[in-house]
Design an enzyme around this catalytic site. Structure first.
Site, PDB file in Angstrom:
ATOM      1  N   SER A  10       0.825  -1.209   0.000  1.00 16.65           N
ATOM      2  CA  SER A  10       0.000   0.000   0.000  1.00 16.65           C
ATOM      3  C   SER A  10       0.864   1.266   0.000  1.00 16.65           C
ATOM      4  O   SER A  10       1.524   1.585   0.991  1.00 16.65           O
ATOM      5  CB  SER A  10      -0.923   0.007   1.219  1.00 16.65           C
ATOM      6  OG  SER A  10      -1.604   1.236   1.282  1.00 16.65           O
ATOM      7  N   HIS A  35      -1.277  -1.414  -3.871  1.00 13.17           N
ATOM      8  CA  HIS A  35      -2.592  -1.027  -3.332  1.00 13.17           C
ATOM      9  C   HIS A  35      -2.607   0.502  -3.234  1.00 13.17           C
ATOM     10  O   HIS A  35      -1.696   1.101  -2.674  1.00 13.17           O
ATOM     11  CB  HIS A  35      -2.735  -1.680  -1.960  1.00 13.17           C
ATOM     12  CG  HIS A  35      -4.052  -1.487  -1.283  1.00 13.17           C
ATOM     13  ND1 HIS A  35      -5.154  -2.285  -1.531  1.00 13.17           N
ATOM     14  CD2 HIS A  35      -4.447  -0.605  -0.333  1.00 13.17           C
ATOM     15  CE1 HIS A  35      -6.168  -1.897  -0.762  1.00 13.17           C
ATOM     16  NE2 HIS A  35      -5.767  -0.875  -0.025  1.00 13.17           N
ATOM     17  N   ASP A  37      -4.753   3.678  -1.938  1.00 12.43           N
ATOM     18  CA  ASP A  37      -5.851   4.096  -1.072  1.00 12.43           C
ATOM     19  C   ASP A  37      -6.334   5.494  -1.464  1.00 12.43           C
ATOM     20  O   ASP A  37      -5.643   6.483  -1.235  1.00 12.43           O
ATOM     21  CB  ASP A  37      -5.383   4.114   0.385  1.00 12.43           C
ATOM     22  CG  ASP A  37      -5.246   2.719   0.953  1.00 12.43           C
ATOM     23  OD1 ASP A  37      -6.215   1.939   0.835  1.00 12.43           O
ATOM     24  OD2 ASP A  37      -4.177   2.404   1.507  1.00 12.43           O
ATOM     25  N   MET A  39      -8.817   8.437  -0.797  1.00 12.43           N
ATOM     26  CA  MET A  39      -9.667   8.968   0.282  1.00 12.43           C
ATOM     27  C   MET A  39     -10.141  10.363  -0.095  1.00 12.43           C
ATOM     28  O   MET A  39      -9.369  11.158  -0.644  1.00 12.43           O
ATOM     29  CB  MET A  39      -8.868   9.046   1.589  1.00 12.43           C
ATOM     30  CG  MET A  39      -8.210   7.739   1.999  1.00 12.43           C
ATOM     31  SD  MET A  39      -7.470   7.868   3.643  1.00 12.43           S
ATOM     32  CE  MET A  39      -6.581   6.307   3.733  1.00 12.43           C
ATOM     33  N   HIS A  68      -8.330   1.047  -3.890  1.00 11.53           N
ATOM     34  CA  HIS A  68      -9.317   0.957  -2.808  1.00 11.53           C
ATOM     35  C   HIS A  68      -9.909   2.345  -2.598  1.00 11.53           C
ATOM     36  O   HIS A  68      -9.233   3.236  -2.096  1.00 11.53           O
ATOM     37  CB  HIS A  68      -8.595   0.444  -1.551  1.00 11.53           C
ATOM     38  CG  HIS A  68      -9.447   0.394  -0.328  1.00 11.53           C
ATOM     39  ND1 HIS A  68      -8.911   0.289   0.941  1.00 11.53           N
ATOM     40  CD2 HIS A  68     -10.800   0.415  -0.157  1.00 11.53           C
ATOM     41  CE1 HIS A  68      -9.889   0.247   1.826  1.00 11.53           C
ATOM     42  NE2 HIS A  68     -11.040   0.338   1.189  1.00 11.53           N
ATOM     43  N   MET A  70     -12.094   4.846  -0.792  1.00 11.28           N
ATOM     44  CA  MET A  70     -12.818   5.193   0.430  1.00 11.28           C
ATOM     45  C   MET A  70     -13.440   6.559   0.179  1.00 11.28           C
ATOM     46  O   MET A  70     -12.961   7.589   0.674  1.00 11.28           O
ATOM     47  CB  MET A  70     -11.831   5.202   1.613  1.00 11.28           C
ATOM     48  CG  MET A  70     -11.389   3.797   1.993  1.00 11.28           C
ATOM     49  SD  MET A  70      -9.825   3.770   2.881  1.00 11.28           S
ATOM     50  CE  MET A  70      -8.702   3.782   1.490  1.00 11.28           C
ATOM     51  N   MET A 139     -12.218  -5.252   6.039  1.00 10.76           N
ATOM     52  CA  MET A 139     -11.374  -4.260   6.706  1.00 10.76           C
ATOM     53  C   MET A 139     -11.093  -4.726   8.137  1.00 10.76           C
ATOM     54  O   MET A 139     -12.017  -5.041   8.887  1.00 10.76           O
ATOM     55  CB  MET A 139     -12.072  -2.890   6.751  1.00 10.76           C
ATOM     56  CG  MET A 139     -12.232  -2.178   5.419  1.00 10.76           C
ATOM     57  SD  MET A 139     -10.709  -1.861   4.513  1.00 10.76           S
ATOM     58  CE  MET A 139      -9.746  -0.889   5.680  1.00 10.76           C
ATOM     59  N   GLY A 144      -9.147   4.838   6.838  1.00 11.52           N
ATOM     60  CA  GLY A 144      -8.836   6.267   6.922  1.00 11.52           C
ATOM     61  C   GLY A 144      -7.385   6.572   7.216  1.00 11.52           C
ATOM     62  O   GLY A 144      -6.900   7.631   6.853  1.00 11.52           O
ATOM     63  N   PHE A 145      -6.708   5.654   7.859  1.00  9.40           N
ATOM     64  CA  PHE A 145      -5.321   5.910   8.264  1.00  9.40           C
ATOM     65  C   PHE A 145      -4.492   4.640   8.160  1.00  9.40           C
ATOM     66  O   PHE A 145      -4.999   3.555   8.445  1.00  9.40           O
ATOM     67  CB  PHE A 145      -5.262   6.397   9.722  1.00  9.40           C
ATOM     68  CG  PHE A 145      -6.152   7.566   9.996  1.00  9.40           C
ATOM     69  CD1 PHE A 145      -5.712   8.866   9.774  1.00  9.40           C
ATOM     70  CD2 PHE A 145      -7.448   7.366  10.464  1.00  9.40           C
ATOM     71  CE1 PHE A 145      -6.549   9.939  10.012  1.00  9.40           C
ATOM     72  CE2 PHE A 145      -8.303   8.444  10.699  1.00  9.40           C
ATOM     73  CZ  PHE A 145      -7.851   9.741  10.479  1.00  9.40           C
ATOM     74  N   GLY A 146      -3.226   4.825   7.818  1.00 10.49           N
ATOM     75  CA  GLY A 146      -2.296   3.703   7.896  1.00 10.49           C
ATOM     76  C   GLY A 146      -1.815   3.567   9.333  1.00 10.49           C
ATOM     77  O   GLY A 146      -2.056   4.443  10.179  1.00 10.49           O
ATOM     78  N   GLY A 147      -1.164   2.474   9.626  1.00  7.27           N
ATOM     79  CA  GLY A 147      -0.511   2.311  10.924  1.00  7.27           C
ATOM     80  C   GLY A 147      -1.424   2.026  12.101  1.00  7.27           C
ATOM     81  O   GLY A 147      -1.011   2.164  13.243  1.00  7.27           O
ATOM     82  N   ASP A 177      -7.340  -5.878   4.993  1.00  8.22           N
ATOM     83  CA  ASP A 177      -6.635  -4.590   4.913  1.00  8.22           C
ATOM     84  C   ASP A 177      -6.672  -3.902   6.272  1.00  8.22           C
ATOM     85  O   ASP A 177      -7.743  -3.648   6.819  1.00  8.22           O
ATOM     86  CB  ASP A 177      -7.346  -3.721   3.857  1.00  8.22           C
ATOM     87  CG  ASP A 177      -6.665  -2.387   3.607  1.00  8.22           C
ATOM     88  OD1 ASP A 177      -5.592  -2.123   4.191  1.00  8.22           O
ATOM     89  OD2 ASP A 177      -7.227  -1.601   2.812  1.00  8.22           O
ATOM     90  N   GLY A 179      -3.511  -3.075   9.548  1.00  6.45           N
ATOM     91  CA  GLY A 179      -2.786  -3.669  10.670  1.00  6.45           C
ATOM     92  C   GLY A 179      -2.154  -5.012  10.361  1.00  6.45           C
ATOM     93  O   GLY A 179      -1.888  -5.794  11.277  1.00  6.45           O
ATOM     94  N   GLY A 199       0.551  -1.617   4.405  1.00 10.36           N
ATOM     95  CA  GLY A 199       1.193  -0.312   4.254  1.00 10.36           C
ATOM     96  C   GLY A 199       2.426  -0.171   5.106  1.00 10.36           C
ATOM     97  O   GLY A 199       3.557  -0.370   4.656  1.00 10.36           O
ATOM     98  N   SER A 200       2.220   0.175   6.387  1.00  7.03           N
ATOM     99  CA  SER A 200       3.364   0.520   7.237  1.00  7.03           C
ATOM    100  C   SER A 200       4.342  -0.633   7.430  1.00  7.03           C
ATOM    101  O   SER A 200       5.548  -0.411   7.513  1.00  7.03           O
ATOM    102  CB  SER A 200       2.878   1.056   8.583  1.00  7.03           C
ATOM    103  OG  SER A 200       1.891   0.220   9.126  1.00  7.03           O
TER     104      SER A 200
HETATM  105  C1  DX5 Z   1      -6.509   2.116   5.662  1.00  3.42           C
HETATM  106  C2  DX5 Z   1      -6.134   1.724   4.258  1.00  3.42           C
HETATM  107  C3  DX5 Z   1      -5.051   0.724   4.229  1.00  3.42           C
HETATM  108  C4  DX5 Z   1      -3.717   1.171   4.753  1.00  3.42           C
HETATM  109  C5  DX5 Z   1      -3.212   0.046   5.603  1.00  3.42           C
HETATM  110  O1  DX5 Z   1      -7.601   2.938   5.641  1.00  3.42           O
HETATM  111  O2  DX5 Z   1      -7.245   1.198   3.564  1.00  3.42           O
HETATM  112  O3  DX5 Z   1      -4.892   0.152   2.934  1.00  3.42           O
HETATM  113  O4  DX5 Z   1      -2.762   1.447   3.761  1.00  3.42           O
HETATM  114  O5  DX5 Z   1      -2.126   0.485   6.316  1.00  3.42           O
HETATM  115  P1  DX5 Z   1      -1.450  -0.405   7.418  1.00  3.42           P
HETATM  116  O6  DX5 Z   1      -0.953  -1.644   6.754  1.00  3.42           O
HETATM  117  O7  DX5 Z   1      -0.345   0.471   7.922  1.00  3.42           O
HETATM  118  O8  DX5 Z   1      -2.492  -0.704   8.462  1.00  3.42           O
HETATM  119 ZN    ZN Z   2      -6.764   0.120   1.643  1.00  4.93          ZN
END
Ligand code: DX5
Ligand code: ZN
Length: 223
Positions: A10, A35, A37, A39, A68, A70, A139, A144-147, A177, A179, A199-200
């Protein structure tokens, strides 16, 4: 059960100043998809990328682009993302009224139709539409956020989703998707997930290629 793990790196967590380099590293490590994202600041609080990002990634990499969305009213974006070269177009049924029509229009534009469920949305939303779905995204965080941290209840939902797909002989890819890391990927894999948006855990480390390999390695244990 023979399943192939698909690692979808991601780019939300990539360093945009080093995007080309980091995408190349993910690809070198064997990432299967990128991937993306999207938003809109309405369905989720942040604003990220538009179709131009997909166009840019298309030039940087040969990997399929797993987009993806959102966003509210995802139907407004099927055309631009198809034109930009998206392979998978995943949207949230929570964000539109006529989900079945959206799924059809995605396929009509030559993309795989992805259907994403928030942690609070029942699996039953997908049940009536399975024939129209190419990818079911569970999900494991509120988008909305990574990490963010993996929500443990996602594991049981993945198990039920896998059972539903098997019972209905659906070939839809089951994706998770949020964590996903060395600590959580095996649990999600064993629950039935086969595609992982990460992602992270991929872009937050020094050895991006090595991390992709390690994450995949953790999906080879018996499911
Ligand atoms: C979250 C995104 C994810 C995000 C995941 O809203 O849809 O795709 O990139 O990030 P991690 O892997 O850091 O949870
Ligand atoms: Zn995503």
């Amino acid at each position: 059960m023979s399943r192939n793990a698909h690692i979808a790196a991601s780019v939300l967590s990539a360093d945009l100043g080093k995007l080309a380099e980091q995408v190349a590293a993910a690809e070198a490590g064997g990432a299967d998809w990128l991937h993306v994202d999207v938003m809109d600041g309405r369905f989720v609080p942040q604003i990220t990328f538009g179709a131009n990002m997909v166009g840019a990634l298309k030039k940087l990499s040969k990997l399929p682009l797993d987009v993806h969305l959102m966003v509210v009213e995802p139907e407004r974006f099927v055309e631009p993302f198809a034109d930009a070269g998206a392979s998978v177009f995943t949207f949230h049924p929570e964000a539109t009224i006529h989900s079945q029509r959206v799924l059809g229009s995605i396929r009509a534009r030559g993309m795989k139709a992805g259907f994403a469920l928030n942690p609070g949305s029942p699996l039953a939303l997908a049940e009536e539409l399975l024939d129209d779905i190419d990818l079911l995204l569970i999900m494991s965080v509120n988008p909305g956020f990574g990490g963010q941290e993996y929500i443990p209840a996602a594991t049981e939902k993945l198990r039920r989703a896998r059972q539903l797909l098997s019972a209905r002989k659906s070939k839809a890819v089951l994706q998770v998707d949020g964590g996903i890391s060395r600590q959580t990927i095996t649990t999600a894999w064993q629950a039935g997930a086969e595609a992982f948006a990460i992602g992270s855990a991929v872009f937050g480390v020094k050895d991006i290629a090595g991390e992709v390999k390690e994450l995949r390695r953790r999906c080879t244990e018996k499911a």
